[in-house]
Every structure is written in structure tokens, then in C-alpha cells.
Design an enzyme around this catalytic site. Structure first.
Site, PDB file in Angstrom:
ATOM      1  N   LYS A  76      84.817  58.211  41.615  1.00 39.02           N
ATOM      2  CA  LYS A  76      84.113  57.068  41.021  1.00 39.02           C
ATOM      3  C   LYS A  76      83.361  57.531  39.772  1.00 39.02           C
ATOM      4  O   LYS A  76      82.839  58.652  39.743  1.00 39.02           O
ATOM      5  CB  LYS A  76      83.144  56.502  42.079  1.00 39.02           C
ATOM      6  CG  LYS A  76      82.381  55.258  41.674  1.00 39.02           C
ATOM      7  CD  LYS A  76      81.588  54.723  42.875  1.00 39.02           C
ATOM      8  CE  LYS A  76      80.747  53.511  42.539  1.00 39.02           C
ATOM      9  NZ  LYS A  76      80.020  52.976  43.710  1.00 39.02           N
ATOM     10  N   SER A 151      80.734  48.134  44.994  1.00 38.10           N
ATOM     11  CA  SER A 151      80.940  48.556  43.632  1.00 38.10           C
ATOM     12  C   SER A 151      82.046  49.602  43.468  1.00 38.10           C
ATOM     13  O   SER A 151      82.516  49.797  42.358  1.00 38.10           O
ATOM     14  CB  SER A 151      79.638  49.111  43.071  1.00 38.10           C
ATOM     15  OG  SER A 151      79.250  50.289  43.769  1.00 38.10           O
ATOM     16  N   SER A 175      78.881  49.661  49.242  1.00 39.25           N
ATOM     17  CA  SER A 175      79.863  49.819  48.167  1.00 39.25           C
ATOM     18  C   SER A 175      81.071  50.693  48.482  1.00 39.25           C
ATOM     19  O   SER A 175      82.013  50.739  47.701  1.00 39.25           O
ATOM     20  CB  SER A 175      79.182  50.380  46.926  1.00 39.25           C
ATOM     21  OG  SER A 175      78.566  49.327  46.244  1.00 39.25           O
TER      22      SER A 175
HETATM   23  N1  GLN Z   1      76.779  44.928  46.794  1.00 39.55           N
HETATM   24  C1  GLN Z   1      75.644  45.780  46.862  1.00 39.55           C
HETATM   25  C2  GLN Z   1      74.831  45.673  45.594  1.00 39.55           C
HETATM   26  O1  GLN Z   1      75.242  44.978  44.740  1.00 39.55           O
HETATM   27  C3  GLN Z   1      76.075  47.179  47.151  1.00 39.55           C
HETATM   28  C4  GLN Z   1      75.978  48.138  46.053  1.00 39.55           C
HETATM   29  C5  GLN Z   1      76.234  49.559  46.460  1.00 39.55           C
HETATM   30  O2  GLN Z   1      76.403  49.877  47.639  1.00 39.55           O
HETATM   31  N2  GLN Z   1      76.244  50.438  45.474  1.00 39.55           N
HETATM   32  O3  GLN Z   1      73.802  46.245  45.462  1.00 39.55           O
END
Ligand code: GLN
Length: 476
Positions: A76, A151, A175
Site C-alpha cells: 500500500k 482504504s 481498511s
Molecule cells: N473507513 C474507515 C475510515 O474512513 C477506515 C479507515 C482505515 O482503516 N484506514 O476511517
């Protein structure tokens, strides 16, 4: 029945082809190029991964190769890899080269993994659709009209499109698990403190964990064996590598041992729960019961407070963590400003995307004088209570089971204008980030973008992975 036949525990996705590393890498490179329109890879390390593959093929011949020889991994775009660009999919980090490698990367390379490229994600890991990226959205390989989740959308999509054996993501509120579910892959968030965060670009430091995504649970297990454990660069990484590797259950353990599993009753009654997700989830409960496991239904009174507590605390931490991007030290700098203040203002205004700005503002608000006690302090207290409720549920149960996401993947562009609706979809995943417990998402059925999420006791990551092996064979 699946449940009585031993699991094929020696099967690793990267060992099954019998091909040389060079051949394997070439296959992935061709596939990555063919699937360019999915917008998964931001950068492909073509020459470098081929050169490394040659070296590792030689090591394999000489019988001195590491445990991950032949394993092709993609990362990532928020994990540092020395002398490689890293941008967190943000304009503000345009052109930034990592000065060092994340501890996780160093440990993987030591065991001869091949890193093939850098993956698209939501900007600074904020989002659940991969639409908040300066590089544009990623398409879900299972249905290219849909989002892959986020994400770590690029990471899950890379696995689903078979562009690598394993992809690394980060999980602050789901995420790793939610995109894995949307793309029909397995995603694991370790216990907070099981993996080093050194070299992971911070979003909300008391929530962030690096986690693997793969279609092969044995490869995820091996990844954890290699990368888990203490690191002098991350003082919150408190578990030793022995915590993952000692007292490991046999892979067939859960075929024999019947366990208590708690299902949070109010998740099943949750208004956002999609009918199809519920239907598949109930089928899984039936399968578990008919295999001899006990399902206990319990209420989690604080369920509706999970998302608000998560968004108050993570935005507060983000507003502090992202203060370092000022256009002065590194990354993007806006031109033509006459004062330092103008330069900082303009660089941040042009460098951050709208979702990141929204969260910095929200975070600054909840930390501001007069509101701190009403929001930040209160959310900290709620976090503590959620941890207590979670630990109580796990006193007499081995695992908590929920759907990973209440919804199915949806069309790209269809929900991005309603941030609150998107935040609410994180309802099942944020619990384990608030509490630090390990959690895994396993596809509920082959080729279905629905995940079953199991949460385990803190520090019991290897048990959770053993159980996931069993669940995977039960479901697929
Ligand atoms: N959907 C969550 C957010 O927008 C998760 C983000 C994450 O785990 N990095 O914060």
C-alpha cells in the site's frame, strides 16, 4: 463433510505453481499491465523485481533461500520502502522518497520476498471506497463498476485480480478487512502492538495496524510468523514474536474443538444491514451450529457509539499527525507565496484532498478549548467502556462474529457525496480498532463479496488465524 477432513495446511499459494521466481514475476508483470484500467498499481517495480527474482532463483538452487522465496508482495502507498516513492495517495507527498524501510518490509525482504510495486489507496488511509485518492478510484475486479472498498482498496483488488500473492494494507478502522470482504479475499488486522508501525505513514496512531490481504490463509499465517514481534523503533509494539509463534494450535485443532461464538444481537437487527448480507450470515451461523459450535446471542449496548467514538478519536489524532505536512520540509510546496504562513496555508489547501481536510477540521474542533471535554474526553471514556464490553463478551466465548460490512459493494461514484453514510458503514469493523483486539475477515462463500468477521482475544492472533483456516474450509 468439510469439517472432518483435515485441512490442506501445507498449501501456500506461492509454492504451488512449481515455476521459477523469474517466471512467476513475469506472469504477474504481464497481468498487472493487462489490468492497468483497474487502476490498482501506482508504480510497478518491473526491472527491480525481475533482478531480485533471478537472485532468489539462484538461492533456491543453492538451498539457502528464505522462507518467503517465491512470494510476490505488493505494498500500500502508505508504507515506506527505502529509496522508493511513497505518497499516501496524496498530492502533498508528491515526489517524496522513503529514507528508510518499514520494519515489516525489512523483515519480509530478509526472508526473500519480492516486492513488485506500490498500490493505490484512499488518501492517508481515510475512506472506505478508494475514491479519495489523488490517482483516482480503483475498480473492483469482481465487478468493475463497483468500488473495491477502502482504504486498502488497491491491496484487496490486487489480490482479487491475482496480481500478487499477498498485499499489505493498513487498518485503522477496517481498511484491511472491509476491502478484503468487498473483493472476496481474506484480510487480517493483528492485535494492536503485534506488528511494528515503524515506517507506516500515521493516520491515527493508537488505532493503526499494518495487516495482510491474500486469498491464501496459510500465506497470511507465514507473513505473521515472519513480521510479528518487538521493534525498538515502535514502543507500542509490545508483543514478542514468540507471542505469535509459541503455543500455536495445530492447524486441524478447530475440527476437533468445539467453541463458543458470540453473535452481537443488535448487529443483526441493525437498520443498515443489507438483506443479502444477513441471509448469507444466517446460513453461516447454521453451518457453525450444525458443525457442533455453540452460538450465543448477546447485546452490545454501546454498538451505536462505536462509529462516533471512532471518528472523534481518529480525527483528533489525524489532525495532530498531519500537522507535519507544511510544504516546508518535504513533499508538495505551493509556489509564489510571499510569507511563510501563506506558503503553509496554500500548500496544505492545495495539497490535501477534501476528505482529509474535513477530518483535520473535525479533529481540530474536537480538541479545541471548550469542546475537548464534551467530545475528545468523552470519546476516550466510551472507548474504555467498549474495551470492557468486548473483553466481557470474550470471557466465556472464543470469538465474536459479525458481518464485516453491513453492505455489499456499490457503484463507483454512488455514495461519495454522503460522508456520514459512509462513516456509518464502518459500524462492525471499528470495534476492534477501538479495543486493539485482532480481527479477520473471511469470505462467507466463494466468489461472494461478503465477509464474515471474527474478533479474538488480544494477543491470541495465531488462534484466530487457526480458526480462520477452519472457517475458510467450512465456507469454501
Ligand atoms: N473507513 C474507515 C475510515 O474512513 C477506515 C479507515 C482505515 O482503516 N484506514 O476511517
Amino acid at each position: 463433510m468439510h469439517t472432518n477432513s483435515p485441512l490442506n495446511v501445507n498449501k501456500y499459494i506461492f509454492k504451488s505453481s512449481g515455476k521459477s521466481c523469474v517466471d512467476t514475476v513475469n506472469i504477474f508483470i504481464n497481468r498487472i499491465k493487462k489490468n492497468k484500467d483497474l487502476n490498482i498499481f501506482i508504480e510497478l517495480y518491473e526491472d527491480e523485481s525481475l533482478t531480485r527474482a533471478k537472485v532468489i532463483d539462484k538461492k533456491i538452487k543453492e538451498k539457502n533461500a528464505g522462507k518467503l522465496a517465491g512470494c510476490v508482495i505488493a505494498i500500500k502507498d502508505n508504507i515506506c520502502y527505502k529509496n522508493h516513492l511513497v505518497t499516501a495517495s496524496s498530492k502533498i507527498l508528491e515526489g517524496f522518497n522513503s529514507l528508510y524501510s518499514a520494519t515489516v518490509i525489512k523483515r519480509l525482504l530478509k526472508e526473500d520476498a519480492i516486492i513488485i510495486g506500490r498500490l493505490n489507496c484512499d488518501e492517508f488511509a481515510m475512506g472506505s471506497t478508494n475514491e479519495n485518492s489523488v490517482y483516482g478510484p480503483v475498480k473492483n475486479p469482481l465487478n468493475t463498476k463497483n468500488v473495491p472498498g477502502g482504504s486498502s482498496g488497491g491491496s484487496a483488488a490486487a489480490v482479487a485480480a491475482e496480481l500478487c500473492h499477498l498485499a499489505i494494507g493498513s487498518d485503522t478502522g477496517g481498511s484491511v478487512r472491509q476491502p478484503a470482504a468487498f473483493c472476496g479475499a481474506i484480510g487480517f488486522k493483528p492485535t494492536y502492538g503485534m506488528l511494528s508501525r515503524h515506517g507506516l505513514i500515521s493516520y491515527a496512531s493508537s488505532f493503526d495496524q499494518i495487516g495482510p490481504i491474500s486469498s491464501c490463509i496459510n500465506t497470511i499465517d507465514l507473513f505473521m510468523q515472519i513480521v510479528s514481534g518487538k521493534d525498538s523503533f515502535d514502543s507500542t509494539c509490545v508483543y514478542g514474536s514468540t507471542d505469535y509463534n509459541h503455543n500455536k494450535l495445530s492447524d486441524n485443532h478447530y475440527i476437533e474443538e468445539k467453541v463458543n461464538i458470540v453473535v452481537i444481537k443488535n448487529t443483526l437487527e441493525h437498520p443498515s444491514l443489507d438483506k443479502k448480507v444477513k441471509e448469507e450470515f444466517l446460513i453461516l451461523l447454521n453451518k457453525l451450529e450444525s458443525s457442533g459450535h455453540k452460538i450465543n446471542f448477546k447485546t452490545l449496548p454501546l454498538l451505536d457509539y462505536l462509529v462516533p467514538a471512532y471518528y472523534i478519536l481518529t480525527t483528533a489524532e489525524a489532525s495532530s499527525n498531519l500537522a507535519r505536512y507544511d510544504g516546508v520540509k518535504y513533499g508538495y510546496r505551493s509556489k509564489g507565496n510571499s510569507t511563510l504562513i501563506d506558503l503553509i496555508k496554500s500548500s496544505r489547501s492545495k495539497g490535501f484532498g477534501p476528505e482529509v481536510k474535513r477530518r483535520i477540521l473535525l479533529g481540530s474542533f474536537v480538541l479545541s478549548e471548550g469542546y475537548y471535554d464534551n467530545y475528545y474526553s468523552k470519546a476516550q471514556k466510551v472507548r474504555r467502556l467498549i474495551k470492557e464490553e468486548t473483553d466481557n463478551l470474550l470471557l466465556s466465548n472464543s470469538f465474536i462474529l459479525t458481518p464485516t460490512s453491513p453492505v455489499l459493494p456499490f457503484a463507483i461514484g454512488s455514495e461519495i457525496d454522503d460522508p456520514t453514510a459512509l462513516y456509518l458503514q464502518d459500524v462492525f469493523t471499528v470495534q476492534s480498532n477501538l479495543t486493539g483486539n485482532p480481527a479477520i475477515s473471511v469470505p462467507i462463500k466463494r466468489h461472494t463479496p461478503i465477509g464474515a468477521q471474527f474478533i479474538g482475544k488480544s494477543g491470541s492472533d495465531s488462534n484466530l488465524i487457526s480458526f480462520a483456516k477452519y472457517i475458510y474450509s467450512l465456507c469454501n
